[in-house]
Write a protein that holds these residues in place. Structure first.
Motif, PDB file in Angstrom:
ATOM      1  N   LEU A 151       0.830  -1.203   0.000  1.00 17.77           N
ATOM      2  CA  LEU A 151       0.000   0.000   0.000  1.00 17.77           C
ATOM      3  C   LEU A 151       0.865   1.253   0.000  1.00 17.77           C
ATOM      4  CD1 LEU A 151      -2.714   1.537   0.328  1.00 17.77           C
ATOM      5  CD2 LEU A 151      -2.428   1.231   2.807  1.00 17.77           C
ATOM      6  N   LEU A 152       1.920   1.271   0.831  1.00 18.33           N
ATOM      7  CA  LEU A 152       2.769   2.450   0.930  1.00 18.33           C
ATOM      8  C   LEU A 152       3.404   2.794  -0.407  1.00 18.33           C
ATOM      9  CD1 LEU A 152       4.551   1.812   4.360  1.00 18.33           C
ATOM     10  CD2 LEU A 152       2.597   3.286   3.899  1.00 18.33           C
ATOM     11  N   LYS A 153       3.736   1.790  -1.205  1.00 17.60           N
ATOM     12  CA  LYS A 153       4.344   2.040  -2.506  1.00 17.60           C
ATOM     13  C   LYS A 153       3.414   2.803  -3.442  1.00 17.60           C
ATOM     14  CE  LYS A 153       7.437  -1.968  -2.494  1.00 17.60           C
ATOM     15  NZ  LYS A 153       7.771  -3.263  -3.139  1.00 17.60           N
ATOM     16  N   ARG A 154       2.120   2.762  -3.172  1.00 13.33           N
ATOM     17  CA  ARG A 154       1.133   3.421  -4.034  1.00 13.33           C
ATOM     18  C   ARG A 154       0.736   4.805  -3.512  1.00 13.33           C
ATOM     19  NH1 ARG A 154      -0.880  -0.032  -7.758  1.00 13.33           N
ATOM     20  NH2 ARG A 154      -2.621   1.390  -8.186  1.00 13.33           N
ATOM     21  N   LEU A 155       1.160   5.156  -2.304  1.00 13.40           N
ATOM     22  CA  LEU A 155       0.795   6.452  -1.742  1.00 13.40           C
ATOM     23  C   LEU A 155       1.697   7.544  -2.304  1.00 13.40           C
ATOM     24  CD1 LEU A 155       0.157   5.583   2.013  1.00 13.40           C
ATOM     25  CD2 LEU A 155      -1.445   5.525   0.093  1.00 13.40           C
ATOM     26  N   PRO A 156       1.151   8.687  -2.708  1.00 16.87           N
ATOM     27  CA  PRO A 156       1.963   9.780  -3.249  1.00 16.87           C
ATOM     28  C   PRO A 156       2.996  10.265  -2.229  1.00 16.87           C
ATOM     29  CG  PRO A 156      -0.365  10.152  -3.663  1.00 16.87           C
ATOM     30  CD  PRO A 156      -0.287   8.990  -2.720  1.00 16.87           C
ATOM     31  N   GLY A 157       4.231  10.426  -2.690  1.00 14.56           N
ATOM     32  CA  GLY A 157       5.298  10.942  -1.843  1.00 14.56           C
ATOM     33  C   GLY A 157       5.980   9.907  -0.980  1.00 14.56           C
ATOM     34  N   VAL A 158       5.478   8.667  -0.963  1.00 15.07           N
ATOM     35  CA  VAL A 158       6.066   7.610  -0.139  1.00 15.07           C
ATOM     36  C   VAL A 158       6.970   6.746  -1.013  1.00 15.07           C
ATOM     37  CG1 VAL A 158       5.626   5.658   1.376  1.00 15.07           C
ATOM     38  CG2 VAL A 158       4.073   7.621   1.380  1.00 15.07           C
ATOM     39  N   GLN A 159       8.178   6.499  -0.519  1.00 15.16           N
ATOM     40  CA  GLN A 159       9.152   5.700  -1.253  1.00 15.16           C
ATOM     41  C   GLN A 159       9.596   4.533  -0.378  1.00 15.16           C
ATOM     42  OE1 GLN A 159      12.615   7.902  -2.469  1.00 15.16           O
ATOM     43  NE2 GLN A 159      13.787   6.080  -2.992  1.00 15.16           N
ATOM     44  N   VAL A 160       9.517   3.321  -0.917  1.00 12.83           N
ATOM     45  CA  VAL A 160       9.986   2.123  -0.226  1.00 12.83           C
ATOM     46  C   VAL A 160      11.225   1.632  -0.954  1.00 12.83           C
ATOM     47  CG1 VAL A 160       9.427  -0.191   0.560  1.00 12.83           C
ATOM     48  CG2 VAL A 160       7.639   1.544   0.457  1.00 12.83           C
ATOM     49  N   ASP A 161      12.385   1.661  -0.279  1.00 14.37           N
ATOM     50  CA  ASP A 161      13.643   1.302  -0.910  1.00 14.37           C
ATOM     51  C   ASP A 161      13.801  -0.203  -1.012  1.00 14.37           C
ATOM     52  OD1 ASP A 161      14.306   3.964  -1.229  1.00 14.37           O
ATOM     53  OD2 ASP A 161      15.386   4.067   0.683  1.00 14.37           O
TER      54      ASP A 161
END
Length: 911
Positions: A151-161
């Motif tokens: 879900l976080l990967k799809r939120l604007p401004g959120v980056q999952v390394d």
């Protein structure tokens, strides 16, 4: 460099392709009462068919907004929201390539909504509430049974390394909470990789100001907190997962996560066991459902591979870990968190290193082979008590209790030689048995005293205590075989018992008071006590009795330092306007230090009064700050005695060492443009030292060294970074994110080697280009390329420079096709051109996996993965210093196949 810029140009061209034939919307938001423009109103676009999120922005100072690259030919909802105002909604269908101007949109306070609004029940996907950004989970479509990370990967401004770490608009995440409660707070990834999205109602993101209630830390340096809000109707739930797997080379893994929520009570249990170099909970032991990490993490980051100066421990680790996390709320004012961890780690490692030490007329080579075994047990108990008796008062208490015991064995062989002859060989086998107990607690009290001139006065009290006694027993056996007359052959059979005793306590009281509308004063008084003690007793073995009974006075020491510190700080803050402010302050620090060396050596008393100025200028999103500090030399370096461990090593303390003063200057810039989802950041940090402590080293051609610490001026460190992150507003079908960054670090350090004295200058540069591309929920591509030039030069001496450039690339893909099947892979490449003969220069790592989902609601998974398919994995690094070059290589995981089965469970009740 050409590759770096070419990649950036190609990515930008790709973004422009997505933008073609897309439609746009713009307009202006005004207040119904005064028809004034409204700033920071959230404008969201959702697909009317399934209410899924498409894009969003916020209005500027003039109330205007614009949204680009929107889908055409289908109905979409344009929704405007602002806290305290009723939502505005309008359904539109855009024509291909057109721009729709909605004109002035009037927003009315809640309770005054009129009938002309087209969409009344539509929920906004994103709502901005002061410093909090809130996402409605239902507006972001993810696959069934997805975890929070997806879900976080799809939120604007959120980056999952790649390694699972999370950033929001370029800022790191300090922790993830659940309904405002701590959840295994030492690692946010435990929550992001194990909590089901189906349980969530909203995701909130806000600044981590828990230890900065007066907002004294500048925005660019404040990390973020993610809070996961569960669905209100969910009163009781039990959920979690279990997995187990085995494979070739005797590789295995197993683990589980169990969660039970009962209204205000949360209880979670986590456990893991493996021999895959996944240590504890910080390296993704429990990975995302269907994720590739369980088949072996990226070797560039977990210690399996380090090229170009990264000093990893290496080895093969077997770990067994378990943890319990307990939360409970007692009413709305009192919160309790209790956390327990157990960790058992066994590491075996075989390593080889080659040290080339250059002399004016010769070169000393030292080839060392090590075989190590470590076994460590750790018990950690952490607590948190938060009490808010009213809106103006906060109590926070954090106790921690840690126990650890370890057994280590080191077997090593070192051969020293020059270009012509062997010089000596040392064969050692050492064992260490130690234990450590640490107790620490932190207490804070914060109280707002009322407002003056629109700002709050406040009182802040902080207390900390840390007690950590350590015990260790070391048996060192050394056989030195010499081929020269200057160094004699010898045998050492030695026992070293060490008892360390450390205590650190502090208390501070800070008072903040507005003196006028623009001027605020801060006064802080603090006191502290530090005790560092170390008793070392050394014995040689009595060869007749076999006992270690021969006490060695010149190898033993009994050191104690008692330091009392009292300080007072005065600081003024002047705000010229909302964008510009300046801070200026000075700290008076009084130190009384008693150094005790025992052994009939006189005590050393020291008294210092330090004046430490500080200042900060803030202009909008930029800041310039200066600070100064003083650090004391260690009591070990001050001892006026000589300790000779063997013929090859001797140390002499220096009681004339002076404190080191450090001047630090930093420049920060941080800006996020929500309209275009563009994040730009940069920083420059520098430090300059007076009376730095360095070591005078006398090194013989046979490899015997003698060291003495001294003071020198001229050490400096400068490092900086500039980065850009852009998320393209494409469509629900395509997602694109690019990131570019450049980094540099320059260090100037003293060295004194034999008759040579000068500076060693290290320069590190780094350029990284990354791209994340997604198509629907089927294909995800993540690529990154890094170029790292490094240079070591010398001034004041005629030493040869060392220059090289290392490369690395990381490419990951995920394909969810056909239905219920997942294909994932990681290809990474590293290159170190200056590795010595016998050391591998390049590494090609390829990891592949395939997973099949099964059972009801896809709650089961069977997965086959291969780690290091090309069988090229190594652990190698190189560094240089003091006219020497060191190459090292360590034992690491080699190719293996692993079959894993995982099942998830979820039982919910709304009663």
């Amino acid at each position: 460099m050409n590759k770096f810029f070419l990649t950036a140009i190609l990515v930008l061209c790709l973004g422009s392709v997505f933008a073609q034939n897309k439609s746009h919307v713009k307009g202006t938001i005004v207040d119904s009462t005064g028809k004034k423009p409204m700033e920071m109103v959230t404008i969201g676009i959702t697909d009317l068919k399934d209410s899924s999120f498409v894009s969003y922005t916020v209005t500027n100072k003039t109330g205007k907004f614009a949204l680009y690259n929107l889908p055409s030919g289908k109905p979409i909802a344009v929704i405007a929201s602002y806290v305290g105002y009723a939502n505005f909604g309008k359904v539109v269908t855009l024509k291909q390539g057109d721009t729709l101007n909605l004109g002035n949109i009037i927003m009315r306070p809640e309770g005054k909504m009129l009938g002309e609004v087209t969409v009344t029940a539509q929920r906004q996907a994103i709502v901005i509430k002061k410093d909090t950004v809130e996402f409605n989970v239902a507006a972001f479509k993810v696959r069934p049974n997805a975890v929070v990370e997806e879900l976080l990967k799809r939120l604007p401004g959120v980056q999952v390394d790649f390694d699972g770490s999370i950033k929001v608009n370029g800022k790191a995440i300090s922790k993830i909470t659940i309904d405002g409660k701590e959840f295994f707070a030492n690692d946010p990834r435990v929550a992001s990789k194990n909590i089901d999205v189906s349980l969530l109602d909203k995701v909130q993101i806000f600044d981590d100001r828990e230890n900065d209630p007066d907002h004294l830390i500048e925005e660019a340096n404040v990390s973020k907190i993610i809070n996961l809000k569960f669905k209100k109707a969910l009163k009781k739930s039990v959920f979690g997962k279990m997995y187990a797997g085995g494979g070739s080379r005797e590789r295995f893994e197993s683990g589980g996560l169990f969660n039970m929520f009962r209204d205000t009570l949360q209880m979670s249990f986590i456990g893991v066991g493996n021999n895959l170099n996944r240590t504890g909970f910080s390296d993704n032991d429990l990975s995302q459902y269907g994720g590739f990490d369980r088949s072996g993490e990226d070797a560039l980051y977990n210690g399996s591979v380090g090229v170009g100066g990264n000093n990893w421990n290496g080895g093969i680790e077997k770990v067994i870990s378990a943890g319990l996390n307990l939360n409970n709320d007692y009413g709305k004012k009192l919160k309790l968190n209790l956390l327990y961890f157990f960790n058992n780690s066994k590491v075996t490692n075989i390593s080889t290193s080659l040290n080339q030490q250059n002399f004016p007329t010769d070169t000393l080579f030292t080839l060392t082979n090590n075989n190590t075994l470590t076994n460590t047990n750790k018990h950690n108990v952490n607590g948190l008590v938060v009490w808010n008796p009213n809106d103006s008062t906060n109590f926070r208490y954090t106790p921690k209790l840690n126990f650890a015991n370890n057994f280590n064995r080191y077997d090593n062989t070192s051969n020293r030689y020059n270009y012509l002859n062997p010089l000596n060989q040392s064969i050692g086998n050492n064992s260490n048995d130690g234990s450590r107990m640490q107790f620490q607690h932190n207490f804070s009290y914060y109280h707002k005293l009322g407002k003056r001139y629109g700002s709050s006065a406040s009182l802040n009290v902080n207390h900390s205590l840390n007690i950590s006694p350590d015990l260790s027993s070391n048996i060192n056996n050394l056989d030195l075989i010499s081929q020269t007359s200057t160094v004699k052959s010898e045998q050492l059979r030695r026992l070293i018992d060490v008892n360390s005793r450390n205590t650190n306590a502090s208390l501070s009281v800070a008072f903040r008071y507005p003196l006028s509308k623009k001027l605020t004063g801060d006064v802080t008084a603090s006191g502290g006590f530090i005790r560092n003690g170390r008793l070392q007793q050394t014995f040689d073995q009595n060869l007749q009795t076999g006992e270690y009974s021969l006490y060695l006075e010149n190898q033993s020491s009994d050191l104690d330092r008692y330091q009392w510190t009292e300080s007072g700080k005065a600081n003024l803050n002047f705000k010229f306007n909302k964008r510009v402010s300046i801070d200026a302050g000075v700290t008076a620090e009084w130190l009384q230090i008693l150094n005790r060396f025992h052994k009939n050596v006189p005590d050393l008393n020291q008294y210092y009064l330090n004046w430490l100025p500080s200042a900060r200028l803030r202009i909008g999103n930029s800041s310039l700050s200066y600070s100064s500090s003083v650090s004391q030399p260690s009591v070990y370096n001050l001892q006026p005695i000589t300790i000779q461990s063997s013929q090859l090593y001797r140390f002499t303390g220096n009681p004339l060492l002076r404190p080191t003063r450090r001047h630090s200057v930093s420049v920060n810039f941080y800006k996020y443009y929500p309209q275009s989802q563009l994040n730009i950041y940069s920083y420059l940090n520098s430090s300059f030292e007076e009376n730095s402590v360095t070591s005078v080293t006398q090194l013989t051609p046979e490899g015997a060294s003698a060291n003495t610490p001294v003071n020198r001026n001229g050490r400096r460190n400068v490092n900086g970074n500039v980065g850009v992150n852009k998320t393209f507003k494409t469509s629900k079908t395509w997602q694109l994110n690019i990131s570019s960054s450049a980094y540099f670090s320059s260090a100037r350090n003293f060295f004194i080697l034999n008759q040579d004295e000068g500076f060693q200058n290290n320069l590190y540069l780094g350029f990284t280009q990354g791209i994340n591309l997604g198509w629907k929920e089927i294909v995800q591509l993540n690529s990154s390329y890094s170029l790292r030039p490094q240079t070591t030069t010398y001034s004041g001496v005629d030493f040869a420079s060392v220059k090289f450039v290392s490369h690395s690339a990381d490419n990951r893909f995920t394909v969810r096709w056909p239905k219920r099947m997942y294909w994932e892979g990681v290809y990474s490449y590293s290159y170190n051109p200056l590795a010595s003969a016998g050391f591998q220069k390049s590494v090609n790592m390829l990891n592949l996996s395939v997973a099949v989902l099964m059972l009801k609601k896809d709650r089961g998974e069977i997965k086959l993965s291969c780690y290091d398919m090309l069988d090229q994995n190594i652990s190698a690094y190189r560094y240089s210093g003091a006219n020497s070059i060191v190459d090292s290589q360590n034992q690491i995981l080699k190719r293996y196949f692993l079959l894993t089965y995982m099942v998830k469970f979820n039982k919910m009740s709304t009663k």
